[in-house]
Write a protein that holds these residues in place. Structure first.
Motif, PDB file in Angstrom:
ATOM      1  N   UNK A  77       0.809  -1.218   0.000  1.00 18.99           N
ATOM      2  CA  UNK A  77       0.000   0.000   0.000  1.00 18.99           C
ATOM      3  C   UNK A  77       0.834   1.256   0.000  1.00 18.99           C
TER       4      UNK A  77
ATOM      5  N   UNK B 225      -5.621  -3.797  10.691  1.00 18.16           N
ATOM      6  CA  UNK B 225      -6.367  -4.982  10.275  1.00 18.16           C
ATOM      7  C   UNK B 225      -6.730  -5.815  11.494  1.00 18.16           C
TER       8      UNK B 225
ATOM      9  N   UNK C 270      -9.681   6.959   0.456  1.00 16.36           N
ATOM     10  CA  UNK C 270      -9.059   5.736  -0.024  1.00 16.36           C
ATOM     11  C   UNK C 270      -8.659   4.828   1.128  1.00 16.36           C
ATOM     12  N   UNK C 271      -8.265   5.409   2.264  1.00 11.92           N
ATOM     13  CA  UNK C 271      -7.877   4.656   3.459  1.00 11.92           C
ATOM     14  C   UNK C 271      -6.790   3.651   3.117  1.00 11.92           C
ATOM     15  N   UNK C 272      -5.597   4.161   2.841  1.00 14.14           N
ATOM     16  CA  UNK C 272      -4.529   3.276   2.349  1.00 14.14           C
ATOM     17  C   UNK C 272      -4.086   2.257   3.377  1.00 14.14           C
ATOM     18  N   UNK C 273      -3.499   1.205   2.901  1.00 11.99           N
ATOM     19  CA  UNK C 273      -3.206   0.007   3.668  1.00 11.99           C
ATOM     20  C   UNK C 273      -2.313   0.314   4.863  1.00 11.99           C
ATOM     21  N   UNK C 274      -1.441   1.298   4.688  1.00 11.43           N
ATOM     22  CA  UNK C 274      -0.472   1.585   5.731  1.00 11.43           C
ATOM     23  C   UNK C 274      -1.159   2.031   7.009  1.00 11.43           C
TER      24      UNK C 274
ATOM     25  N   UNK D 253      -6.914  -0.667  -2.177  1.00 11.85           N
ATOM     26  CA  UNK D 253      -7.322  -0.617  -0.775  1.00 11.85           C
ATOM     27  C   UNK D 253      -8.667  -1.300  -0.597  1.00 11.85           C
TER      28      UNK D 253
ATOM     29  N   UNK E  30      -4.360   1.512   7.830  1.00 11.85           N
ATOM     30  CA  UNK E  30      -5.527   0.746   8.245  1.00 11.85           C
ATOM     31  C   UNK E  30      -5.089  -0.293   9.240  1.00 11.85           C
TER      32      UNK E  30
ATOM     33  N   UNK F 292      -7.845  -4.978  -0.543  1.00 10.23           N
ATOM     34  CA  UNK F 292      -7.185  -5.439   0.671  1.00 10.23           C
ATOM     35  C   UNK F 292      -8.157  -5.428   1.834  1.00 10.23           C
TER      36      UNK F 292
ATOM     37  N   UNK G 189      -4.235  15.987   0.631  1.00  9.21           N
ATOM     38  CA  UNK G 189      -3.723  14.792   1.289  1.00  9.21           C
ATOM     39  C   UNK G 189      -4.760  14.222   2.242  1.00  9.21           C
TER      40      UNK G 189
ATOM     41  N   UNK H 258      -7.587  12.489   0.279  1.00  8.29           N
ATOM     42  CA  UNK H 258      -7.109  11.216  -0.256  1.00  8.29           C
ATOM     43  C   UNK H 258      -7.122  10.161   0.833  1.00  8.29           C
TER      44      UNK H 258
END
Lengths: 199, 164
Positions: free
Chosen positions: A102, B164, B156-160, A185, B162, A188, B149, B152
């Protein structure tokens, strides 16, 4: 698990990958052409400056892009954006082997957006100065430059057209990068939800 | 609770960006000075230069857009468009600031090779107001980059980021 690895691989032959690569190559060509054409823009002319009696006094004047800070910024910014596109093309081609993480997609999207803003600033700054050179300004008593240095102005026009197509292309590249990030995203988050739901 | 503070922070940021763009617009529009010397009177106003007109129009677009987005409800589907529109507005802001700055620089220092004399000596108050408008435009630009920023991240909620 191996199926997810295939899902999250670089996505080498999807349509989006190919479209992004094509857009990046076009943007590289456009911004590089703009930087080179403006960087080599120079014209020397011998003009009659004054007449004393019947003897005309000639002076050799040079119009070069370094005279105007807006054009210097134009050349530097277009060179930076074309370098960015070159790096991103390399990363894009090698991303088939790398796993999609990501952070890489996020940083590519952010850099694309920042570079789109940079190239739009450069192109617009130069176009307004070029308009001043083409038409002059009666209120400030600034006279035209383009009637005497027509080749300089022609090359400048070409560089500006290339830069503006670079602006549109960089906007499209940013949009496709953001959509790639959004698709990844979503994938994932659904896969982690599935992994949590089915132990 | 963290989500609420984030949302309030985003609203405050957008309100500040709206305020800065509006301030740039107003300061540029009200900049006008009449100077007279040797029985010749000249009036300097923002419509003299095309770049300043473009600056006013671009900041007007940005102000109207910021004002409209302030009222967008949180769960609307339009937030995906807000990311791209934020990018377009940022590009508008950078381009208008760059154009106005380039022309103002020529007005202040002149261009010796083209035979263009600086005009700031004759209309100093006009020059000062234009400088103020450009500073407000720069503040609006910085705030818009932060907003870009942030939107965005929220869409999008980027993987970094989030968990899990």
């Amino acid at each position: 698990m191996p199926r997810e690895k295939i899902l999250f691989a670089g996505g080498g032959t999807t349509k989006r990958w190919k479209v992004l690569l094509a857009l990046r190559i076009l943007a590289l060509i456009a911004t590089l052409a703009a930087a080179i054409v403006m960087g080599l823009n120079k014209e020397t002319k011998t003009l009659v400056v004054a007449t004393i009696g019947t003897v005309p006094i000639k002076a050799t004047l040079t119009a070069k892009f370094q005279d105007t800070p807006a054009f210097v910024f134009f050349v530097i910014a277009n060179a930076m954006v074309s370098f960015h596109n070159l790096l991103m093309i390399g990363l894009h081609i090698f991303s088939r082997k790398l796993e999609c993480k990501g952070f890489r997609l996020l940083s590519v999207a952010i850099l694309d957006m920042l570079n789109a803003a940079l190239v739009s600033a450069a192109a617009n700054g130069a176009v307004f100065i070029a308009e001043l050179g083409q038409n002059g300004n009666k209120h400030a008593k600034w006279n035209k430059v383009c009637d005497r240095f027509s080749i300089y102005c022609d090359h400048g026009r070409g560089a500006l057209i290339a830069a503006f197509s670079g602006v549109i292309l960089m906007l499209l590249v940013s949009a496709v990068s953001i959509s790639r990030l959004s698709i990844y995203s979503k994938k994932s988050s659904t896969s982690t939800a599935a992994a949590v739901a089915s132990p | 609770m963290a989500k609420l503070t984030k949302r309030i922070g985003a609203l405050v940021l957008r309100l500040a960006a709206f305020g800065a763009a509006l301030a740039a617009l107003i300061v540029m529009v009200t900049s006008r000075e009449r100077a007279s010397f040797f029985a010749v009177s000249l009036e300097a106003k923002y419509t003299d230069m095309a770049a300043f007109k473009y600056f006013v129009i671009a900041n007007a677009f940005v102000s109207v857009y910021s004002f409209l987005v302030l009222f967008l409800p949180k769960e609307s589907l339009l937030w995906k468009f807000v990311v791209v529109l934020d990018l377009v507005m940022t590009m508008l802001l950078t381009s208008s600031l760059s154009a106005a700055l380039a022309v103002a620089q020529v007005g202040k220092k002149g261009n010796a090779n083209a035979g263009w004399l600086p005009i700031c000596g004759q209309v100093p108050k006009f020059c000062d107001q234009v400088t103020g408008a450009l500073i407000a435009g720069f503040v609006a630009l910085v705030l818009y980059v932060l907003l870009l920023l942030y939107s965005l991240h929220s869409v999008v909620d980027p993987f970094l980021l989030q968990k899990s």
